[in-house]
Design a protein around this motif. Structure first.
Motif, PDB file in Angstrom:
ATOM      1  N   MET A 179     -10.615  19.394  97.395  1.00 18.41           N
ATOM      2  CA  MET A 179      -9.929  18.679  98.466  1.00 18.41           C
ATOM      3  C   MET A 179      -9.808  17.191  98.157  1.00 18.41           C
ATOM      4  SD  MET A 179      -9.015  21.061 100.384  1.00 18.41           S
ATOM      5  CE  MET A 179      -8.095  19.936 101.378  1.00 18.41           C
ATOM      6  N   LEU A 180     -10.747  16.645  97.411  1.00 14.25           N
ATOM      7  CA  LEU A 180     -10.734  15.211  97.126  1.00 14.25           C
ATOM      8  C   LEU A 180      -9.935  14.858  95.876  1.00 14.25           C
ATOM      9  CD1 LEU A 180     -14.464  14.367  97.925  1.00 14.25           C
ATOM     10  CD2 LEU A 180     -12.465  14.058  99.405  1.00 14.25           C
ATOM     11  N   ARG A 220      -6.895  15.034  93.045  1.00 18.10           N
ATOM     12  CA  ARG A 220      -5.440  15.119  93.132  1.00 18.10           C
ATOM     13  C   ARG A 220      -4.852  16.202  92.246  1.00 18.10           C
ATOM     14  NH1 ARG A 220      -4.941  12.674  97.606  1.00 18.10           N
ATOM     15  NH2 ARG A 220      -5.342  10.468  97.652  1.00 18.10           N
ATOM     16  N   HIS A 254     -14.327  18.937 106.722  1.00 16.46           N
ATOM     17  CA  HIS A 254     -13.835  17.628 107.173  1.00 16.46           C
ATOM     18  C   HIS A 254     -12.746  17.120 106.240  1.00 16.46           C
ATOM     19  CE1 HIS A 254     -13.824  13.658 108.941  1.00 16.46           C
ATOM     20  NE2 HIS A 254     -14.032  13.153 107.729  1.00 16.46           N
ATOM     21  N   ALA A 255     -12.946  17.249 104.934  1.00 14.99           N
ATOM     22  CA  ALA A 255     -11.930  16.805 103.974  1.00 14.99           C
ATOM     23  C   ALA A 255     -10.647  17.618 104.122  1.00 14.99           C
ATOM     24  CB  ALA A 255     -12.473  16.907 102.552  1.00 14.99           C
ATOM     25  N   TYR A 256     -10.780  18.911 104.400  1.00 11.56           N
ATOM     26  CA  TYR A 256      -9.603  19.770 104.594  1.00 11.56           C
ATOM     27  C   TYR A 256      -8.833  19.346 105.849  1.00 11.56           C
ATOM     28  CZ  TYR A 256      -6.779  23.845 105.599  1.00 11.56           C
ATOM     29  OH  TYR A 256      -5.739  24.680 105.885  1.00 11.56           O
ATOM     30  N   ARG A 257      -9.550  19.124 106.916  1.00 16.85           N
ATOM     31  CA  ARG A 257      -8.892  18.729 108.161  1.00 16.85           C
ATOM     32  C   ARG A 257      -8.219  17.374 108.032  1.00 16.85           C
ATOM     33  NH1 ARG A 257     -13.386  20.724 112.516  1.00 16.85           N
ATOM     34  NH2 ARG A 257     -12.834  22.935 112.405  1.00 16.85           N
ATOM     35  N   ARG A 258      -8.830  16.482 107.292  1.00 15.75           N
ATOM     36  CA  ARG A 258      -8.241  15.164 107.076  1.00 15.75           C
ATOM     37  C   ARG A 258      -6.966  15.239 106.252  1.00 15.75           C
ATOM     38  NH1 ARG A 258     -12.240  11.795 104.268  1.00 15.75           N
ATOM     39  NH2 ARG A 258     -10.684  11.709 102.648  1.00 15.75           N
ATOM     40  N   ARG A 259      -6.941  16.192 105.326  1.00 10.77           N
ATOM     41  CA  ARG A 259      -5.802  16.302 104.425  1.00 10.77           C
ATOM     42  C   ARG A 259      -4.629  17.025 105.064  1.00 10.77           C
ATOM     43  NH1 ARG A 259      -6.088  18.226  98.165  1.00 10.77           N
ATOM     44  NH2 ARG A 259      -4.910  16.416  97.509  1.00 10.77           N
ATOM     45  N   THR A 260      -4.883  17.928 106.002  1.00 12.03           N
ATOM     46  CA  THR A 260      -3.773  18.694 106.607  1.00 12.03           C
ATOM     47  C   THR A 260      -3.390  18.128 107.958  1.00 12.03           C
ATOM     48  OG1 THR A 260      -5.320  20.279 107.573  1.00 12.03           O
ATOM     49  CG2 THR A 260      -4.339  20.843 105.460  1.00 12.03           C
TER      50      THR A 260
END
Length: 101
Positions: A10-11, A13, A95-101
């Motif tokens: 998720m972090l 690129r 949390h990283a997934y939710r931030r990205r989508t």
């Protein structure tokens, strides 16, 4: 360890970055174990790493279950490390997934 790599995925690129980080993480964890040689025969600095390495506990538990030997300690350590990895990295990855989508 899956949650660690979900977080890295998720972090990062690019897929190549995730693959490189995964290799750099798994290489010392896999080969820094008592898989090939007993921990007592290793130099002091390597023995210290082998004794705290989570993969060592998984291997000791597997070895004990397959060929006999003590399993209570290694299985307990394996469950502890598994619960610790999930407790720390699952919320971070979500949390990283939710931030990205």
């Amino acid at each position: 360890m899956s949650w660690v790599f979900v977080l890295v995925g998720m972090l990062a690129r690019q897929a190549g970055t995730v693959q490189g980080i995964a290799f750099l993480t798994l290489f010392p964890m896999t080969f820094g174990t008592s898989m090939i040689a007993p921990a007592e025969t290793l130099p002091g600095w390597l023995r210290s790493w082998v004794e705290i390495n989570p993969v060592t506990h998984v291997m000791d538990a597997s070895r004990g279950l397959l060929v006999g030997g003590p399993v209570a300690g290694p299985v307990a350590w394996t469950l502890f490390w598994s619960a610790l990895f999930v407790a720390v990295f699952a919320p971070l990855a979500v949390h990283a997934y939710r931030r990205r989508t």
